[in-house]
Each structure stands twice: as structure tokens, then as C-alpha cells.
Design a protein around this motif. Structure first.
Motif, PDB file in Angstrom:
ATOM      1  N   ARG A 122       0.834  -1.205   0.000  1.00 54.00           N
ATOM      2  CA  ARG A 122       0.000   0.000   0.000  1.00 54.00           C
ATOM      3  C   ARG A 122       0.868   1.254   0.000  1.00 54.00           C
ATOM      4  O   ARG A 122       1.661   1.480   0.915  1.00 54.00           O
ATOM      5  N   LEU A 123       0.713   2.062  -1.012  1.00 58.26           N
ATOM      6  CA  LEU A 123       1.435   3.325  -1.130  1.00 58.26           C
ATOM      7  C   LEU A 123       0.420   4.407  -1.465  1.00 58.26           C
ATOM      8  O   LEU A 123      -0.068   4.488  -2.592  1.00 58.26           O
ATOM      9  N   VAL A 124       0.079   5.215  -0.487  1.00 55.26           N
ATOM     10  CA  VAL A 124      -0.920   6.263  -0.687  1.00 55.26           C
ATOM     11  C   VAL A 124      -0.282   7.423  -1.437  1.00 55.26           C
ATOM     12  O   VAL A 124       0.822   7.868  -1.110  1.00 55.26           O
ATOM     13  N   THR A 156       0.967  20.632  -0.674  1.00 51.97           N
ATOM     14  CA  THR A 156       1.370  20.089  -1.977  1.00 51.97           C
ATOM     15  C   THR A 156       2.277  18.881  -1.866  1.00 51.97           C
ATOM     16  O   THR A 156       2.426  18.134  -2.836  1.00 51.97           O
ATOM     17  N   GLY A 157       2.913  18.643  -0.718  1.00 55.47           N
ATOM     18  CA  GLY A 157       3.902  17.570  -0.620  1.00 55.47           C
ATOM     19  C   GLY A 157       3.562  16.451   0.326  1.00 55.47           C
ATOM     20  O   GLY A 157       4.394  15.603   0.620  1.00 55.47           O
ATOM     21  N   SER A 158       2.307  16.408   0.828  1.00 52.84           N
ATOM     22  CA  SER A 158       1.924  15.321   1.710  1.00 52.84           C
ATOM     23  C   SER A 158       1.989  13.985   0.963  1.00 52.84           C
ATOM     24  O   SER A 158       1.727  13.929  -0.238  1.00 52.84           O
ATOM     25  N   TRP A 159       2.318  12.936   1.701  1.00 54.73           N
ATOM     26  CA  TRP A 159       2.438  11.583   1.163  1.00 54.73           C
ATOM     27  C   TRP A 159       3.606  11.470   0.169  1.00 54.73           C
ATOM     28  O   TRP A 159       3.647  10.557  -0.639  1.00 54.73           O
ATOM     29  N   GLY A 160       4.538  12.405   0.225  1.00 56.10           N
ATOM     30  CA  GLY A 160       5.742  12.287  -0.585  1.00 56.10           C
ATOM     31  C   GLY A 160       6.683  11.246  -0.003  1.00 56.10           C
ATOM     32  O   GLY A 160       6.365  10.545   0.964  1.00 56.10           O
ATOM     33  N   GLY A 197       4.500  12.020  11.565  1.00 58.63           N
ATOM     34  CA  GLY A 197       4.938  13.335  12.023  1.00 58.63           C
ATOM     35  C   GLY A 197       5.344  14.255  10.894  1.00 58.63           C
ATOM     36  O   GLY A 197       5.274  15.484  11.026  1.00 58.63           O
ATOM     37  N   LEU A 198       5.771  13.674   9.769  1.00 59.16           N
ATOM     38  CA  LEU A 198       6.114  14.450   8.579  1.00 59.16           C
ATOM     39  C   LEU A 198       5.017  14.365   7.520  1.00 59.16           C
ATOM     40  O   LEU A 198       5.076  15.066   6.514  1.00 59.16           O
ATOM     41  N   ASN A 199       4.037  13.478   7.732  1.00 51.84           N
ATOM     42  CA  ASN A 199       2.974  13.202   6.765  1.00 51.84           C
ATOM     43  C   ASN A 199       3.555  12.764   5.423  1.00 51.84           C
ATOM     44  O   ASN A 199       3.112  13.187   4.350  1.00 51.84           O
ATOM     45  N   CYS A 200       4.564  11.907   5.485  1.00 50.54           N
ATOM     46  CA  CYS A 200       5.178  11.374   4.271  1.00 50.54           C
ATOM     47  C   CYS A 200       5.842  10.039   4.602  1.00 50.54           C
ATOM     48  O   CYS A 200       5.899   9.620   5.757  1.00 50.54           O
ATOM     49  N   TYR A 201       6.314   9.375   3.564  1.00 45.54           N
ATOM     50  CA  TYR A 201       7.108   8.158   3.727  1.00 45.54           C
ATOM     51  C   TYR A 201       8.585   8.530   3.783  1.00 45.54           C
ATOM     52  O   TYR A 201       9.019   9.499   3.143  1.00 45.54           O
ATOM     53  N   HIS A 283      -2.560   2.841   7.709  1.00 42.69           N
ATOM     54  CA  HIS A 283      -1.416   3.453   8.379  1.00 42.69           C
ATOM     55  C   HIS A 283      -1.858   4.104   9.692  1.00 42.69           C
ATOM     56  O   HIS A 283      -2.625   5.069   9.681  1.00 42.69           O
ATOM     57  N   ALA A 284      -1.388   3.589  10.812  1.00 42.73           N
ATOM     58  CA  ALA A 284      -1.637   4.221  12.102  1.00 42.73           C
ATOM     59  C   ALA A 284      -0.562   5.275  12.362  1.00 42.73           C
ATOM     60  O   ALA A 284       0.513   5.239  11.758  1.00 42.73           O
TER      61      ALA A 284
END
Length: 304
Positions: A122-124, A156-160, A197-201, A283-284
Motif C-alpha cells: 500500500r502506497l498512498v 502540496t507535498g503530503s504523502w511524498g 509526524g512528517l505526513n510522508c514516507y 497506516h496508524a
């Protein structure tokens, strides 16, 4: 570590993910620490890997990498990659997921701590930039690779995807070797970690493999690590999915039934399976620890 193979979203897939569970009192060697509501560091052993400061208005976060990150996974040899074979098949992902789970459990510098985890495909991509430039263009646009410092704009960069060290160039020796594996169709997946905490991977392992796939303009294969949803959240998600399914079926079986209900009933069943799978691999939030007072003023901490 106890491992559970998770149910797939569709009947034609044999593997939906891996659910490692660690015993109480397991402490991570790689962990986020927070202070003052908006200051954050990622610590690996004695080293600060990066520091960050969240905007007061919560619109984004400024970060600084220190180039001290070390992968918790030992280098993957070409012979091992070729032996796994069957790239992209559910069994291929399953074998690599078990390989990574074992490596993370054994490593003193990995992020695993007590509780339930998920390793899945899973990759959002919600909120990430979209381009029409093929795999290479899409991944370059989602990589947060300004070095050593940069900014994550949460509009613009969330889930990056954030590298934890400098991305190697296409002509780097390791990248050249992995580019050959990419052309052969045996390149192992990139291991990502969902960092709420960063809202990204962030990239736990596979910086050079990702660079190789991008250099070959191929879609990188990935496995994502995240904490498993809490039992309460999973139960609520399951209840919502079942409620939607039962409502749909009650309409189909109502006073004005369809002449042929097979197609909508099948679609409702597939939707239910997908929703239950999404609940299981969701994702928790990433757990964080209180930052020690000494670290708040030490080298590599965020700007006050």
C-alpha cells in the motif's frame, strides 16, 4: 516476533501483506523524539538523523538531514535478488516482506518497537504532485530530496517520499549494478516507512535501488512499513464496511429486486473485500518519544 500473512483484497491474489507483532518492552534503535509541540528529531542510536520544526500554523515542516543515517537492512546481493525471482507477483512481495521483517527484527538500529505492524504494498499518493512524464517524472516529483535541508509543504507535498540520506546519482557504482537488475526484472523492492509526524514516507532501505529504477524510467516496486491500526480503529472501519455492504444488499433484495442482481452483488462483495483489506493494512500514527532536555540544545536540533 510473531508474523501473520494478511488477507488479500481480491480473490486472485495470494498475499495481502505481512503483520509482524513484537513483544512488550521492545525498544527501537531508530525513533522520533518530539518537544515543545513542533520540534522533532529522528534519532538512530546516538546519532541525530534529521531534525525538523513544524510551522506554527501547521502548514508544513522545515527539516535538516545530517548524513548520519544507516540502513537497518544489510546490503542485498545480486545472487539473492535473482534467486527470489518472479518480480511483482504476490509471492515475490511476500518473500521480500519476510526478508525485511527478519532484518528489521535483528537490527539494533531499526524502527520496530512493541506492538503490531504492517508490511504491505500500500502506497498512498493522495496530495502528491502528478506529472505525465512516466515513472521517472512521477517519482522525481514526489521525492523530497533537497539536501541537506528542505521544506515539506503539507498542501502540496503530503504523502511524498523522503530519503534519509543523499540520493546517489545515476552513475554511482551501486546504482549501476541495480540498474542492471532493474533491466533483468529482479530488482528488490524499496522499503519505505510511514512517518506521520512528517505526513510522508521515508526510505528505510533502497536509496540506490530507487535511484536505479528512476534512471531506467521504471516504476519502483515498494513495500511500506507502518504501525497497524488500533483494535478500536480497525473495529470501527470493519463496522462501516459491513454496514455499507448490508445496506447495498438490502436494496438489492428489497421490494423491487433487479432482474439480474449478480453484477451489483458481485461489485458489493468486491468493495467489501477491498475495504476490509484497507482497514487491515491502514497506516496508524507513528509513535514518538519525549525529546531529552540535553538533545533540545545539542547539535543537529531544530532552530528555536
Amino acid at each position: 516476533m510473531h508474523r501473520t500473512n494478511l488477507t488479500a483484497a481480491t480473490a486472485d491474489e495470494s498475499w495481502g501483506g505481512l503483520g509482524p507483532e513484537l513483544a512488550p518492552a521492545t525498544e527501537p534503535g531508530l525513533r522520533p523524539e518530539v518537544a515543545d509541540g513542533n520540534r522533532m528529531v529522528l534519532v538512530q542510536g546516538p546519532d541525530v538523523v534529521f531534525s525538523a520544526e513544524v510551522d506554527d500554523d501547521r502548514c508544513g515542516v522545515e527539516y535538516l538531514r545530517t548524513d548520519r543515517y544507516r540502513s537497518p537492512v544489510a546490503p542485498l546481493r545480486a545472487a539473492e535478488a535473482r534467486a527470489v525471482g518472479g518480480q511483482g507477483q504476490p509471492s515475490w512481495y511476500a518473500r521480500w516482506a519476510h526478508r525485511f521483517a527478519g532484518a528489521l527484527e535483528a537490527s539494533p538500529i531499526g524502527p520496530l518497537h512493541e506492538g503490531r505492524w504492517v508490511l504491505s504494498r500500500r502506497l498512498v499518493e493522495e496530495g502528491t504532485p502528478r506529472t505525465g512524464d512516466g515513472p521517472a517524472g512521477r517519482w522525481r516529483s514526489r521525492l523530497l530530496d533537497d539536501h541537506p535541508d528542505g521544506y515539506v509543504d503539507w498542501f502540496t507535498g503530503s504523502w511524498g517520499v523522503m530519503p534519509l540520506r543523499r540520493m546517489p546519482p545515476p552513475d554511482d557504482g551501486r546504482v549501476k549494478s541495480y540498474r542492471k537488475q532493474a533491466r533483468e526484472g529482479v530488482l528488490p523492492p524499496v522499503l519505505l516507512w510511514w512517518f506521520s509526524g512528517l505526513n510522508c514516507y521515508v526510505i528505510l532501505d533502497g536509496h540506490a535501488r530507487l535511484a536505479a529504477a528512476v534512471a531506467e524510467d521504471l516504476e519502483p516496486t515498494v513495500l511500506t512499513l507502518s504501525r497497524a491500526p488500533s483494535e478500536e480503529r480497525a473495529r470501527a472501519g470493519t463496522d462501516r464496511a459491513l454496514s455499507t455492504y448490508h445496506l447495498t444488499m438490502s436494496v438489492l433484495d428489497g421490494p423491487h429486486p433487479l432482474t439480474d442482481r449478480r453484477a451489483p452483488a458481485g461489485a458489493a462483495s468486491r468493495l467489501l473485500a477491498t475495504q476490509l483489506h484497507d482497514v487491515e493494512v491502514g497506516h496508524a500514527p507513528t509513535r514518538a518519544w519525549q525529546m531529552p532536555a540535553a538533545r533540545r540544545t545539542g547539535p543537529g536540533t531544530p532552530r528555536a
